[in-house]
Design a protein around this motif. Structure first.
Motif, short mmCIF file in Angstrom:
data_model
loop_
_atom_site.label_atom_id
_atom_site.label_comp_id
_atom_site.label_asym_id
_atom_site.label_seq_id
_atom_site.Cartn_x
_atom_site.Cartn_y
_atom_site.Cartn_z
N GLU A 80 0.83 -1.21 0.00
CA GLU A 80 0.00 0.00 0.00
C GLU A 80 0.86 1.25 0.00
O GLU A 80 0.55 2.24 -0.67
N SER A 81 1.98 1.22 0.77
CA SER A 81 2.89 2.38 0.80
C SER A 81 3.50 2.64 -0.56
O SER A 81 3.62 3.79 -1.00
N ALA A 82 3.89 1.55 -1.27
CA ALA A 82 4.47 1.69 -2.60
C ALA A 82 3.45 2.29 -3.57
O ALA A 82 3.78 3.14 -4.41
N GLU A 83 2.17 1.85 -3.44
CA GLU A 83 1.12 2.38 -4.31
C GLU A 83 0.88 3.86 -4.04
O GLU A 83 0.68 4.65 -4.97
N GLU A 84 0.94 4.27 -2.75
CA GLU A 84 0.75 5.68 -2.41
C GLU A 84 1.87 6.53 -2.97
O GLU A 84 1.63 7.63 -3.49
N GLU A 85 3.13 6.02 -2.88
CA GLU A 85 4.26 6.77 -3.43
C GLU A 85 4.12 6.93 -4.93
O GLU A 85 4.41 8.00 -5.49
N THR A 86 3.68 5.87 -5.61
CA THR A 86 3.49 5.94 -7.06
C THR A 86 2.43 6.97 -7.41
O THR A 86 2.58 7.75 -8.35
#
Length: 216
Positions: free
Chosen positions: A76-82
């Protein structure tokens, strides 16, 4: 009569002792396994309970669910950064229209500077002193010392035209020169800090900054 009773008693004793002896002999020669037959099931059960039928190997940690949660949070963190990278950055307090006007004014100032340089080159490269360089600013003028602002860039342009330095010059300072429409600057050629110029500037309404003196 007494002899007959005695003989009978002797016979009974002989039979009794013979039977007892036979039992003792039977017990002595009887196999030990036969004696343990009544207790056989108990040891077998103990053996089965102590020794498992197969070996269990754990391939996953006991807190597997925690690992799954960590993996989910990382995803989820990676998706938010993207998503943040894809979305245009928004700065608080910046007016897009004003930024566009500043950019346009800076481009006009750059073009005017290039035209002035061409004139200077045509006239033999003489420094521009006591002559306003022109401006793209309109309305009442307020001197700005914010690096990158239109007024700041026009100060730099006047300094370059007066000293003959290029855009790679080192700017040591640009400060108030003794009044709201006056400035003083210290500059030097690129990588030559010991060759400093002290430049005094003055604003001329509707005509831009004018360099009044240059000291080296």
């Amino acid at each position: 009569m007494r002899r007959s009773e005695r003989n009978k008693s002797k016979k009974r004793n002989v039979v009794l002792f013979s039977a007892l002896g036979a039992v003792l002999l039977a017990l002595l020669f009887l196999p030990k396994d036969a004696l343990l037959m009544g207790n056989e099931e108990e040891p077998v059960k103990e053996k089965v309970s102590k020794e498992p039928k197969h070996k269990v190997v754990k391939l996953q940690p006991d807190n597997e669910s925690a690992y799954e949660e960590d993996e989910k949070e990382a995803k989820e963190s990676a998706e938010e950064e993207t998503t943040e990278k894809q979305e245009p950055s928004k700065e608080i307090g910046i007016d897009p229209d004003k930024e566009a006007d500043k950019k346009e004014a800076a481009e006009k100032a750059k073009k005017a500077e290039e035209a002035e340089k061409k004139k200077q080159q045509a006239s033999g490269g003489e420094p521009v002193l006591n002559k306003p360089i022109g401006t793209s600013q309109k309305g009442p003028h307020t001197s700005s010392y914010d690096e990158g602002s239109v007024d700041w860039n026009e100060k730099l342009k006047a300094i370059r035209l007066a000293t003959g330095l290029d855009e790679n010059m080192t700017v040591w300072k640009i400060a108030n020169g003794g009044g709201p429409q006056k400035s003083v600057a210290e500059v030097s050629p690129n990588k030559q800090p010991n060759e400093r110029y002290t430049v005094n500037l003055e604003w001329v309404d509707q005509k831009g900054w004018m360099v009044t003196s240059v000291q080296k």
